[in-house]
Design a protein around this motif. Structure first.
Motif, PDB file in Angstrom:
ATOM      1  N   TYR A 132       0.712  81.665  10.366  1.00 63.02           N
ATOM      2  CA  TYR A 132       1.415  81.861  11.631  1.00 63.02           C
ATOM      3  C   TYR A 132       1.093  80.804  12.683  1.00 63.02           C
ATOM      4  CZ  TYR A 132       2.513  86.337   9.551  1.00 63.02           C
ATOM      5  OH  TYR A 132       2.972  87.311   8.715  1.00 63.02           O
ATOM      6  N   SER A 133       0.446  79.740  12.267  1.00 62.13           N
ATOM      7  CA  SER A 133       0.185  78.654  13.211  1.00 62.13           C
ATOM      8  C   SER A 133       1.501  78.008  13.632  1.00 62.13           C
ATOM      9  CB  SER A 133      -0.716  77.611  12.557  1.00 62.13           C
ATOM     10  OG  SER A 133      -0.823  76.468  13.380  1.00 62.13           O
ATOM     11  N   GLN A 134       1.594  77.590  14.878  1.00 57.99           N
ATOM     12  CA  GLN A 134       2.775  76.882  15.371  1.00 57.99           C
ATOM     13  C   GLN A 134       2.868  75.475  14.803  1.00 57.99           C
ATOM     14  OE1 GLN A 134       5.154  78.382  17.417  1.00 57.99           O
ATOM     15  NE2 GLN A 134       3.924  80.185  16.913  1.00 57.99           N
ATOM     16  N   ASP A 135       1.743  74.976  14.320  1.00 59.45           N
ATOM     17  CA  ASP A 135       1.724  73.649  13.699  1.00 59.45           C
ATOM     18  C   ASP A 135       2.083  73.764  12.228  1.00 59.45           C
ATOM     19  OD1 ASP A 135       0.882  72.330  16.041  1.00 59.45           O
ATOM     20  OD2 ASP A 135      -1.188  72.940  15.666  1.00 59.45           O
ATOM     21  N   ALA A 136       2.688  72.693  11.713  1.00 63.03           N
ATOM     22  CA  ALA A 136       2.981  72.628  10.270  1.00 63.03           C
ATOM     23  C   ALA A 136       1.682  72.290   9.535  1.00 63.03           C
ATOM     24  CB  ALA A 136       4.037  71.568  10.006  1.00 63.03           C
ATOM     25  N   ILE A 137       1.264  73.164   8.575  1.00 64.66           N
ATOM     26  CA  ILE A 137       0.006  72.962   7.851  1.00 64.66           C
ATOM     27  C   ILE A 137       0.296  72.912   6.355  1.00 64.66           C
ATOM     28  CG2 ILE A 137      -2.310  73.852   7.395  1.00 64.66           C
ATOM     29  CD1 ILE A 137      -2.174  75.356  10.035  1.00 64.66           C
ATOM     30  N   VAL A 138      -0.307  71.925   5.706  1.00 68.97           N
ATOM     31  CA  VAL A 138      -0.183  71.784   4.254  1.00 68.97           C
ATOM     32  C   VAL A 138      -1.579  71.671   3.650  1.00 68.97           C
ATOM     33  CG1 VAL A 138       0.113  69.280   4.487  1.00 68.97           C
ATOM     34  CG2 VAL A 138       0.809  70.418   2.367  1.00 68.97           C
ATOM     35  N   GLU A 139      -1.796  72.362   2.534  1.00 68.47           N
ATOM     36  CA  GLU A 139      -3.057  72.250   1.802  1.00 68.47           C
ATOM     37  C   GLU A 139      -2.780  71.437   0.533  1.00 68.47           C
ATOM     38  OE1 GLU A 139      -6.227  75.060  -0.689  1.00 68.47           O
ATOM     39  OE2 GLU A 139      -4.593  75.993   0.480  1.00 68.47           O
ATOM     40  N   PHE A 140      -3.534  70.359   0.363  1.00 63.41           N
ATOM     41  CA  PHE A 140      -3.368  69.559  -0.855  1.00 63.41           C
ATOM     42  C   PHE A 140      -4.733  69.159  -1.401  1.00 63.41           C
ATOM     43  CE2 PHE A 140      -2.844  66.810   2.864  1.00 63.41           C
ATOM     44  CZ  PHE A 140      -3.742  65.771   2.637  1.00 63.41           C
ATOM     45  N   ASP A 141      -4.760  68.828  -2.703  1.00 67.66           N
ATOM     46  CA  ASP A 141      -6.036  68.484  -3.342  1.00 67.66           C
ATOM     47  C   ASP A 141      -6.343  67.004  -3.126  1.00 67.66           C
ATOM     48  OD1 ASP A 141      -4.446  67.070  -5.093  1.00 67.66           O
ATOM     49  OD2 ASP A 141      -4.546  68.569  -6.691  1.00 67.66           O
ATOM     50  N   THR A 142      -7.411  66.540  -3.750  1.00 66.47           N
ATOM     51  CA  THR A 142      -7.856  65.154  -3.535  1.00 66.47           C
ATOM     52  C   THR A 142      -6.878  64.147  -4.101  1.00 66.47           C
ATOM     53  OG1 THR A 142      -9.195  65.368  -5.548  1.00 66.47           O
ATOM     54  CG2 THR A 142     -10.294  65.771  -3.450  1.00 66.47           C
ATOM     55  N   SER A 143      -5.947  64.580  -4.929  1.00 68.60           N
ATOM     56  CA  SER A 143      -4.924  63.669  -5.470  1.00 68.60           C
ATOM     57  C   SER A 143      -3.651  63.685  -4.631  1.00 68.60           C
ATOM     58  CB  SER A 143      -4.583  64.076  -6.912  1.00 68.60           C
ATOM     59  OG  SER A 143      -5.732  64.029  -7.732  1.00 68.60           O
TER      60      SER A 143
END
Length: 731
Positions: free
Chosen positions: A280-291
């Motif tokens: 629910y953050s107003q910011d766009a958040i992406v989780e990605f791995d080390t690759s």
């Protein structure tokens, strides 16, 4: 401590608590004692109330009987005299005197002091008052007790209504005391002599025995309650000792339960917080791995970049939010994120449809036991902020109204030219005439149109490379580079020519342009600041020379526009002026006043140029708001007149020409001779002309009807003397 061991401990403590509870149940319960206490108190209250009421009733009955007996004895004593009166053997006065003599001797002992039989007439005169003989023969009709009751009047009504006797109560002071007590009185009427007799007693004094009994009951009740309280305290102390051991066990149990609950809740709360923060953050958040492979995205990421979550998972983050041209640059930033713990940088990223957006890029490591498992990339959309920054940048150098450069940009360019030592620089200064007058009369919306029109003409008249700026409210400047004196003259000539051409093309004469212009050119012995000052001085000198003509020109335009408003009929001004002159001659006004009166008759409604045609030509009554706007024309006309040498002498008369003789006019509320004579004359003449000629807001009246209306308003709206002279002239 494991979960199983915790549960075992909880079970053991529960058994201990159960045993303690069983012990408590064997003890006499507090409920039982409470019921006993309530029953005893209830019984005592009921018994006390019954006994008290019985005693009061008995005492009151005895008092009533005693009072009645005394009055009846007195009445029987005087009965022979009343018989003689009824037989006509004695007069009413003789009977009243004989009875009074007998009653005066009827004194008896009472509980508080000696008491007596009193006697008064039906009209309120005391006949017998042994303890207050000075009041005998005094009319006590208006005597009131402490509650405001008219005592004698009430006793007389009772005696008249009940000749055989009746009771009445009221409040009065105890003998030889300031205390006020309730007194019960028995009275019996003697209609044969229009009088009554009676006696009374203080009831509360008879209740002393009852009060003693009640006090005794209260003491007994308090003793019983005290005993009960002591028993309760003893019981509570005993129960407290039991509870101490129980509380100790409960605390241990609660502590264990809390440890177990916290251990579970911490895991749930931590997980919930992370999910809430991510989703629910107003910011766009992406989780990605080390690759750089996307593992998860939140809703804001989907909304910002236009992808669905399924379209993002297992894709390379750099390819998702870049183009082929910007991919390498985006990839470098991702690699930098892996090397540095956090970053905070502005960049451009691309949506699914390759629309660019401005973002603030930040990153956070996902690290466990010093091993980097991945990264959270946070993208804040700052596109609107960038647009606002560009807007602020535009506003910092451009004038919002005209679209020309502003003073800030003008000064910046001057400093640049000064620093670069340019040798061929010219300055043109322009001042727009009549802006204040237009603002004051027509409103700022017309003033804004005037400024925009001149900005358009000025921009059109100069070269493309020249800097045109609005440097003040009605002041404009032009910076000319690579210029000589002849070229400057040509540009000024072109400005004047374009102004003249523009004025000819205008439909609204009120918006004609009139400008004072000054110019100067940089020479060897001058700096740019001196060039600006010279141009400014020349411009103001030209403005002063042409000041009167420019203002009168604007005034002429306003008068022409006023005529086009068509709110007066043809010949109105001439008719009003001629009639005003006749009245002025008849009143013997001097030539100066006559001149002002004639000028006033021509321009008194000049302020209506700033009033909407919808209001001026409205048929029927104006609304409150419309009337308020209409009344403002006197003040607007006053301001216009002050700005013109031709009519400034009548500015004050224009302001006051709608004042009334009775002080109910506007805008100042002047009355009678505080109103200038010119305004008083104009008021009558203008009203007559308005009534006898077509106007949108009224029907034409005949000459006779108009004269009758003016006569009716003489002394209220109009000066009576002016009305008389006017009527003598028109008749």
């Amino acid at each position: 401590m494991s979960v199983d061991s915790l549960f075992r401990k909880v079970g053991e403590h529960a058994m201990v608590i159960k045993k303690v509870e069983d012990k408590i149940l064997n003890i006499v319960s507090i409920r039982f004692i409470s019921i006993i206490v309530i029953l005893i108190i209830t019984f005592m209250c009921i018994a006390t109330e019954k006994i008290s009421q019985s005693f009061i009733d008995n005492v009151e009955s005895e008092i009533k009987l005693e009072l009645k007996q005394k009055v009846d004895i007195a009445y029987n004593t005087i009965a022979p005299i009343l018989k003689l009166k009824r037989e006509g053997k004695i007069t009413e006065e003789e009977a009243r005197k004989n009875i009074s003599d007998i009653v005066k001797r009827m004194i008896y002992d009472d509980t508080h002091s000696d008491n007596y039989i009193f006697m008064s007439t039906y009209d309120g005169y005391y006949l017998v008052q042994p303890f207050e003989p000075e009041k005998e023969g005094t009319n006590m009709w208006d005597v009131r007790d402490s509650n405001g009751t008219y005592v004698i009047q009430q006793i007389i009504r009772t005696a008249k209504n009940s000749p055989n006797g009746s009771y009445i109560s009221y409040f009065c002071k105890l003998p030889n005391s300031s205390l006020i007590e309730k007194k019960l009185t028995y009275v019996r009427g003697i209609p044969e002599i229009n009088a009554y007799i009676g006696t009374g007693a203080y009831i509360n004094l008879k209740y002393k025995k009852l009060y003693c009994l009640l006090n005794m009951q209260k003491i007994i009740l308090m003793i019983i309650i005290a005993v009960i309280i002591i028993l309760m305290v003893l019981y509570t102390y005993k129960l407290h000792k039991v509870n101490c051991s129980l509380n100790s066990e409960i605390k241990n149990r609660l502590k264990i339960e809390k440890e177990l609950k916290n251990e579970k809740d911490n895991i749930i709360v931590q997980k919930s917080r992370l999910e809430t923060l991510f989703n629910y953050s107003q910011d766009a958040i992406v989780e990605f791995d080390t690759s750089g492979i996307v593992l998860n995205v939140n809703k804001s990421f989907e909304k910002t970049f236009g992808y669905s979550k399924e379209e993002c998972l297992r894709k390379n983050i750099d390819k998702l939010i870049s183009t082929e041209e910007t991919y390498n640059q985006t990839k470098k930033l991702t690699l930098k994120i892996m090397e540095e713990e956090t970053i905070n940088i502005e960049a451009i990223r691309y949506k699914k449809d390759k629309t660019p957006i401005n973002v603030l890029v930040r990153s956070i490591y996902i690290k466990i036991n010093n091993n980097i498992l991945g990264v959270y990339g946070i993208y804040t959309d700052i596109t609107e902020i960038k647009k606002y920054e560009r807007k602020l940048e535009y506003m910092s150098i451009y004038d919002a109204l005209t679209g020309l450069h502003n003073l800030n940009y003008f000064n910046k360019k001057i400093n640049e030219y000064e620093n670069n030592k340019l040798s061929s620089v010219g300055i043109i200064m322009c001042d727009l005439n009549g802006l204040k007058l237009v603002n004051d009369t027509l409103g700022h919306q017309y003033g804004d149109i005037l400024l925009k029109n001149f900005a358009y003409v000025l921009k059109k008249s100069v070269r493309e490379q020249d800097v045109v700026a609005r440097v003040g409210g009605d002041e404009f400047s032009v910076i000319l580079t690579d210029i000589n004196r002849n070229q400057v003259k040509k540009i000024i000539k072109r400005i004047n020519s374009n102004i003249e051409e523009f004025n000819k093309s205008l439909d609204e004469k009120m918006l004609r342009l009139s400008v004072a212009i000054g110019c100067s050119i940089l020479e060897e012995n001058k700096n740019i600041e001196e060039v600006i000052k010279d141009a400014d001085d020349i411009m103001y000198r030209n403005k002063l020379i042409n000041k009167a003509s420019s203002k009168n020109q604007i005034l002429s335009v306003l008068m022409a526009a006023l005529a086009e408003k068509d709110f007066v009929t043809l010949g109105h001004t001439e008719r009003v002026a001629n009639m005003c002159m006749k009245i002025a001659d008849e009143m013997g006004l001097d030539e100066e006043r006559k001149s002002k009166l004639i000028l006033l008759s021509e321009v008194h409604d000049l302020g209506k140029i700033a009033i909407s045609n919808d209001i001026l030509n409205k048929e029927g009554d104006l609304s409150e708001k419309e009337w308020s706007i209409m009344k403002s024309h006197t003040e607007k006309g006053y301001r216009i007149a002050l700005n013109s040498n031709e009519i400034s002498s009548v500015a004050d008369l224009i302001l006051k020409h709608h004042e009334r003789w009775d002080g109910k006019g506007y805008p100042l509320g002047l009355k009678k001779y505080d109103i200038p004579i010119e305004c008083r004359i104009l008021a009558v003449v203008d009203a007559y002309d308005a009534m006898t000629n077509p106007r949108p807001y009224n029907k034409i009246k005949s000459h006779e009807e108009a004269i009758e209306e003016i006569k009716k308003c003489s002394g209220t709206q109009f000066d009576p003397k002016v009305v008389d002279i006017f009527i003598s002239i028109v008749s």
